[in-house]
Design a protein around this motif. Structure first.
Motif, mmCIF file in Angstrom:
data_model
loop_
_atom_site.group_PDB
_atom_site.id
_atom_site.type_symbol
_atom_site.label_atom_id
_atom_site.label_comp_id
_atom_site.label_asym_id
_atom_site.label_seq_id
_atom_site.Cartn_x
_atom_site.Cartn_y
_atom_site.Cartn_z
ATOM 1 N N GLY A 11 -4.518 -9.293 -11.067
ATOM 2 C CA GLY A 11 -5.861 -8.734 -10.975
ATOM 3 C C GLY A 11 -6.093 -7.992 -9.679
ATOM 4 N N TYR A 12 -5.757 -8.632 -8.559
ATOM 5 C CA TYR A 12 -5.957 -8.024 -7.243
ATOM 6 C C TYR A 12 -5.159 -6.734 -7.090
ATOM 7 C CZ TYR A 12 -4.854 -7.313 -2.283
ATOM 8 O OH TYR A 12 -4.630 -6.760 -1.052
ATOM 9 N N TYR A 13 -3.872 -6.767 -7.459
ATOM 10 C CA TYR A 13 -3.007 -5.636 -7.155
ATOM 11 C C TYR A 13 -3.257 -4.452 -8.081
ATOM 12 C CZ TYR A 13 1.073 -3.207 -5.337
ATOM 13 O OH TYR A 13 1.884 -2.294 -4.732
ATOM 14 N N PHE A 14 -3.652 -4.692 -9.325
ATOM 15 C CA PHE A 14 -3.946 -3.566 -10.214
ATOM 16 C C PHE A 14 -5.048 -2.696 -9.624
ATOM 17 C CE2 PHE A 14 -6.821 -1.798 -13.405
ATOM 18 C CZ PHE A 14 -5.970 -0.879 -14.005
ATOM 19 N N PHE A 15 -6.125 -3.315 -9.175
ATOM 20 C CA PHE A 15 -7.231 -2.545 -8.615
ATOM 21 C C PHE A 15 -6.838 -1.897 -7.289
ATOM 22 C CE2 PHE A 15 -9.561 -5.448 -11.458
ATOM 23 C CZ PHE A 15 -10.303 -4.508 -12.165
ATOM 24 N N LEU A 16 -5.974 -2.553 -6.517
ATOM 25 C CA LEU A 16 -5.501 -1.962 -5.269
ATOM 26 C C LEU A 16 -4.677 -0.709 -5.549
ATOM 27 C CD1 LEU A 16 -4.074 -3.857 -2.223
ATOM 28 C CD2 LEU A 16 -2.873 -1.863 -3.097
ATOM 29 N N VAL A 17 -3.740 -0.799 -6.496
ATOM 30 C CA VAL A 17 -2.901 0.356 -6.833
ATOM 31 C C VAL A 17 -3.751 1.501 -7.380
ATOM 32 C CG1 VAL A 17 -1.041 1.193 -8.322
ATOM 33 C CG2 VAL A 17 -0.846 -1.043 -7.235
ATOM 34 N N TYR A 18 -4.749 1.158 -8.181
ATOM 35 C CA TYR A 18 -5.635 2.186 -8.727
ATOM 36 C C TYR A 18 -6.360 2.904 -7.588
ATOM 37 C CZ TYR A 18 -8.531 4.350 -12.327
ATOM 38 O OH TYR A 18 -9.127 5.252 -13.180
ATOM 39 N N GLY A 19 -6.769 2.153 -6.574
ATOM 40 C CA GLY A 19 -7.410 2.755 -5.414
ATOM 41 C C GLY A 19 -6.464 3.645 -4.634
ATOM 42 N N VAL A 20 -5.215 3.187 -4.444
ATOM 43 C CA VAL A 20 -4.221 3.995 -3.739
ATOM 44 C C VAL A 20 -3.963 5.296 -4.485
ATOM 45 C CG1 VAL A 20 -1.789 4.119 -3.063
ATOM 46 C CG2 VAL A 20 -3.100 2.034 -2.624
ATOM 47 N N ARG A 21 -3.917 5.223 -5.807
ATOM 48 C CA ARG A 21 -3.600 6.398 -6.613
ATOM 49 C C ARG A 21 -4.719 7.435 -6.587
ATOM 50 N NH1 ARG A 21 -0.072 6.711 -10.558
ATOM 51 N NH2 ARG A 21 1.157 5.706 -8.917
ATOM 52 N N TYR A 22 -5.953 6.984 -6.686
ATOM 53 C CA TYR A 22 -7.053 7.928 -6.887
ATOM 54 C C TYR A 22 -8.017 8.049 -5.711
ATOM 55 C CZ TYR A 22 -5.423 7.801 -11.690
ATOM 56 O OH TYR A 22 -4.646 7.881 -12.818
ATOM 57 N N ALA A 23 -7.877 7.183 -4.698
ATOM 58 C CA ALA A 23 -8.765 7.299 -3.542
ATOM 59 C C ALA A 23 -8.002 7.278 -2.221
ATOM 60 C CB ALA A 23 -9.807 6.184 -3.551
ATOM 61 N N ASP A 24 -6.674 7.384 -2.266
ATOM 62 C CA ASP A 24 -5.812 7.484 -1.080
ATOM 63 C C ASP A 24 -5.481 6.111 -0.495
ATOM 64 O OD1 ASP A 24 -4.519 9.424 0.852
ATOM 65 O OD2 ASP A 24 -5.627 8.147 2.227
ATOM 66 N N PHE B 119 0.822 -1.210 0.000
ATOM 67 C CA PHE B 119 0.000 0.000 0.000
ATOM 68 C C PHE B 119 0.858 1.263 0.000
ATOM 69 C CE2 PHE B 119 -2.579 -3.343 1.759
ATOM 70 C CZ PHE B 119 -3.842 -3.120 1.243
ATOM 71 N N LEU B 120 2.034 1.172 0.577
ATOM 72 C CA LEU B 120 2.900 2.349 0.684
ATOM 73 C C LEU B 120 3.663 2.619 -0.597
ATOM 74 C CD1 LEU B 120 4.315 4.585 2.315
ATOM 75 C CD2 LEU B 120 5.971 2.853 3.074
ATOM 76 N N ILE B 121 4.239 1.602 -1.196
ATOM 77 C CA ILE B 121 5.122 1.801 -2.349
ATOM 78 C C ILE B 121 4.416 2.462 -3.529
ATOM 79 C CG2 ILE B 121 6.474 0.558 -4.097
ATOM 80 C CD1 ILE B 121 7.500 -1.250 -1.882
ATOM 81 N N PRO B 122 3.154 2.125 -3.868
ATOM 82 C CA PRO B 122 2.495 2.869 -4.948
ATOM 83 C C PRO B 122 2.372 4.361 -4.663
ATOM 84 C CG PRO B 122 1.320 0.841 -4.506
ATOM 85 C CD PRO B 122 2.351 0.984 -3.420
ATOM 86 N N ARG B 123 2.276 4.715 -3.393
ATOM 87 C CA ARG B 123 2.218 6.131 -3.029
ATOM 88 C C ARG B 123 3.564 6.800 -3.267
ATOM 89 N NH1 ARG B 123 -0.901 8.259 2.317
ATOM 90 N NH2 ARG B 123 -0.480 10.481 2.110
ATOM 91 N N ILE B 124 4.646 6.067 -3.032
ATOM 92 C CA ILE B 124 5.979 6.603 -3.282
ATOM 93 C C ILE B 124 6.223 6.742 -4.779
ATOM 94 C CG2 ILE B 124 8.456 6.145 -3.008
ATOM 95 C CD1 ILE B 124 7.776 4.656 -0.429
#
Length: 347
Positions: free
Chosen positions: A88-101, A29-34
């Motif tokens: 599949g799981y991680y793409f949607f997770l990263v998309y959420g981190v990017r656009y919904a925090d 969850f942290l690394i996509p934010r970085i």
């Protein structure tokens, strides 16, 4: 050592492996934010390319001579699980981190202990639901408090995040559904196939993930959409002067290696082993550690302390996990809860 003590030691060994796996997964969850200058597709494929690469190397070294013992059913299952649990799981997770925090995304994924416990126990009925209810209520209460606190801080999400906020908010729920299914079905599959070691299963899933990553990369190269992946910036990566563009690519490669090797391969190895040692319903509740670690990493990265209500919510979540462990751990008065170790557990 008595059978009871051996079983109790096996139980806590499984708990330790599950906790360690979730501490690693919190970094996801942290690394996509970085890596804010890279797209969700780039981060996803970067992670699973290196996970697949190390798995393929290990397969050639350790498993190739024995691969004939795995039939089409096992290979096809690992192919399906590879996409569901990884790309599949991680793409949607990263998309959420990017656009919904990252905080909101980690908290939505934090519902996993509830969904997995309910779904797993519904399928196998390992315990009466009354034993799961108190811990589930505590976890639900803690997540509810933190959810409300975070959403209250975003009165106008469109203004803060843009139109993609709502897609970002929807994405973690897709990840939630996919991983709930994977967690329960994967654990059941390993218990039904005790001859498959945890390390072997992680390697097979990794090999299939590499195949899927390469297929997606080829498709994207043919399409040539720079808004998804800009291949030119990687082709320009021809020096290590740590200046400008190359510096970003180096950080991306290092982060991808951490995600692929430590978080994916190491975390999956420990989780697969834990899945053979623990009831599905309890393993599902331990996934909440991923949420706690993700929040902690984000607080450290943001250089801030959690508020009183965040601490209250986190305390309730941890308390729910501890209560869940106490309700299902082995006692001499509950002989029906003792699980005999399988061949995979012994090896």
């Amino acid at each position: 050592m008595t059978v009871f003590n051996e079983t109790k030691a096996t139980f806590w060994y499984g708990v330790g492996l599950a906790v360690a796996a979730n501490l690693l997964w919190g970094l996801a969850f942290l690394i996509p934010r970085i890596l804010s200058s890279f797209t969700p597709v780039e981060i996803t494929l970067g992670r699973y390319f290196f996970y697949g690469l190390i798995s393929f190397i290990l397969f050639l070294v350790l498993e190739r001579k024995h691969s004939w013992i795995y039939n089409f059913k096992i290979w096809s299952a690992s192919f399906i699980f590879a996409f569901a649990a990884n790309i599949g799981y991680y793409f949607f997770l990263v998309y959420g981190v990017r656009y919904a925090d990252a905080e909101i995304t980690s908290l939505i994924i934090g519902i996993l202990p509830i969904t997995v416990s309910i779904y797993g126990n519904f399928l196998e009925r390992e315990y009466p639901f009354s034993k799961l209810l108190p811990s589930i209520l505590m976890i639900t209460g803690g997540i509810f408090i933190i959810h409300n606190l975070n959403f209250a801080g975003h009165e106008n999400p469109e203004q803060i995040f843009g139109q993609q906020y709502y897609l970002g908010l929807l994405s973690p729920f897709v990840s939630l559904i996919v991983w709930t299914w994977y967690c329960v079905v994967n654990s059941s599959f390993l218990k039904k196939n005790p001859h498959i070691l945890s390390s072997t299963w992680s390697t097979l899933i990794g090999v299939n993930t590499l195949i899927q990553s390469l297929i997606i990369l080829v498709i994207l190269m043919v399409i040539g959409n720079d808004s998804v992946i800009n291949f030119a910036k990687y082709l320009k990566f021809d020096s290590f002067d740590f200046d400008g563009f190359d510096h970003e690519v180096i950080i991306f490669l290092i982060s991808s290696i951490i995600l692929g090797v430590a978080v994916s391969w190491g975390g999956t190895l420990m989780w697969n082993k834990a899945s053979t040692l623990l009831p599905i319903s309890l393993a599902g509740q331990l996934i909440v550690i991923e949420t706690i670690s993700a929040l902690s990493y984000v607080y450290i990265y943001d250089s801030r302390l959690p508020s009183f209500f965040e601490i209250l919510g986190i305390t309730m979540i941890i308390g729910g996990v501890i209560l869940g462990i106490r309700n299902v751990q082995f006692t001499s008065n509950d002989p029906e809860l003792i699980i005999k170790p399988s061949k995979a557990q012994i090896e």
